[in-house]
Design an enzyme around this catalytic site. Structure first.
Site, mmCIF file in Angstrom:
data_model
loop_
_atom_site.group_PDB
_atom_site.id
_atom_site.type_symbol
_atom_site.label_atom_id
_atom_site.label_comp_id
_atom_site.label_asym_id
_atom_site.label_seq_id
_atom_site.Cartn_x
_atom_site.Cartn_y
_atom_site.Cartn_z
ATOM 1 N N SER A 59 -77.982 -17.019 0.872
ATOM 2 C CA SER A 59 -79.298 -16.414 0.651
ATOM 3 C C SER A 59 -79.971 -16.991 -0.587
ATOM 4 O O SER A 59 -79.307 -17.458 -1.530
ATOM 5 C CB SER A 59 -79.157 -14.901 0.470
ATOM 6 O OG SER A 59 -78.545 -14.322 1.597
HETATM 7 N N1 SAM Z 1 -74.149 -12.802 1.686
HETATM 8 C C1 SAM Z 1 -74.163 -14.176 2.054
HETATM 9 C C2 SAM Z 1 -74.141 -15.116 0.890
HETATM 10 O O1 SAM Z 1 -74.157 -14.660 -0.260
HETATM 11 O O2 SAM Z 1 -74.058 -16.314 1.127
HETATM 12 C C3 SAM Z 1 -75.322 -14.518 2.972
HETATM 13 C C4 SAM Z 1 -74.826 -14.730 4.311
HETATM 14 S S1 SAM Z 1 -75.778 -15.278 5.639
HETATM 15 C C5 SAM Z 1 -77.457 -15.067 5.235
HETATM 16 C C6 SAM Z 1 -75.403 -13.965 6.781
HETATM 17 C C7 SAM Z 1 -73.961 -13.898 7.245
HETATM 18 O O3 SAM Z 1 -73.832 -12.734 8.087
HETATM 19 C C8 SAM Z 1 -73.492 -15.080 8.090
HETATM 20 O O4 SAM Z 1 -72.358 -15.667 7.492
HETATM 21 C C9 SAM Z 1 -73.162 -14.461 9.452
HETATM 22 O O5 SAM Z 1 -72.074 -15.075 10.105
HETATM 23 C C10 SAM Z 1 -72.852 -13.013 9.054
HETATM 24 N N2 SAM Z 1 -72.966 -12.015 10.119
HETATM 25 C C11 SAM Z 1 -73.861 -11.915 11.122
HETATM 26 N N3 SAM Z 1 -73.606 -10.831 11.893
HETATM 27 C C12 SAM Z 1 -72.513 -10.210 11.325
HETATM 28 C C13 SAM Z 1 -71.767 -9.047 11.640
HETATM 29 N N4 SAM Z 1 -72.052 -8.270 12.688
HETATM 30 N N5 SAM Z 1 -70.721 -8.716 10.849
HETATM 31 C C14 SAM Z 1 -70.380 -9.483 9.772
HETATM 32 N N6 SAM Z 1 -71.042 -10.612 9.428
HETATM 33 C C15 SAM Z 1 -72.100 -10.960 10.199
#
Ligand code: SAM
Length: 212
Positions: A59
């Site tokens: 992000s």
């Molecule tokens: N918090 C992260 C960082 O600091 O880099 C940002 C991560 S990215 C914008 C969003 C993440 O959410 C992805 O790695 C994706 O695989 C995960 N994601 C999507 N749906 C999800 C779910 N139902 N449960 C857990 N993770 C999920």
């Protein structure tokens, strides 16, 4: 290392309206370059989201700062993060002295980030699985932060939020979302504040977007 770039980033976040000194301090101390792929390192301290592989992103620092500030955490708070991704958001929370629980649904990302936390000595409770149903075992949480965009507010997350706690979640279409800051007043009373114009990758799962 990268001290000047970190301070410039913090200045930029302050100019954009981030005021919580604990959030700004944590951002000035976490090495964002360790959470991005090597090829992206020269951009690590720019206020932009960056690709981390597998179609996912780390992000934007402003988004991390804004969401963390919105949680309005007390010292020793317990926070659940949905979407561990690169681990940067979780590392910022950890640096603030928060007890962090974090769930990731993509196995490769989960394993890579788990390894990174171990290498860096960052003590975060991680889980591989669908975060839309939360992590009941350690509930209730003083804060829940969802770092992927959801079609709606997952009921399990509202349930696992402590009374007095805040859930911060982007809700909308797959292309654009409103950030919802939800305060739990009692078991069935929630106050919702909407902040427009954020953009996240989709939250995929039983109580999120229904796709692989
Ligand atoms: N918090 C992260 C960082 O600091 O880099 C940002 C991560 S990215 C914008 C969003 C993440 O959410 C992805 O790695 C994706 O695989 C995960 N994601 C999507 N749906 C999800 C779910 N139902 N449960 C857990 N993770 C999920």
């Amino acid at each position: 290392m990268h001290e000047r770039e970190k301070l410039e980033l913090v200045d930029k976040l302050s100019e954009k309206g981030i005021t919580n000194i604990y959030v700004l301090k944590a951002i000035s101390e976490v090495d964002r370059h360790k959470y991005v792929p090597k090829a992206m390192r020269q951009h690590a301290y720019k206020d932009v989201a960056l690709p981390i592989g597998y179609g996912q992103t780390i992000s934007q620092p402003y988004t991390v700062a804004f969401m963390t500030q919105a949680l309005n955490l007390k010292p020793n708070a317990k926070v659940l993060e949905i979407g561990t991704g690169s681990g940067y958001q979780a590392a910022v929370l950890f640096r603030m002295g928060v007890q962090v629980f974090s769930i990731e649904r993509q196995f490769e990302i989960y394993s890579q980030t788990r390894k990174l936390f171990d290498q860096l000595g960052i003590r975060i409770n991680t889980k591989f699985g669908d975060g839309t149903i939360g992590w009941d075992e350690y509930a209730p949480y003083n804060g829940i932060i969802v770092t992927a965009g959801s079609p709606d507010i997952p009921p399990s997350l509202k349930k696992q939020l402590a009374i007095g706690g805040k859930l911060v979640i982007p809700v909308g279409t797959k292309d654009s979302q409103i950030l919802k800051i939800i305060s739990k007043k009692s078991d069935d009373e929630f106050e919702i504040k909407n902040v427009p114009e954020f953009s996240f990758v989709p939250l995929i799962g039983r109580e999120g977007w229904n796709q692989k």
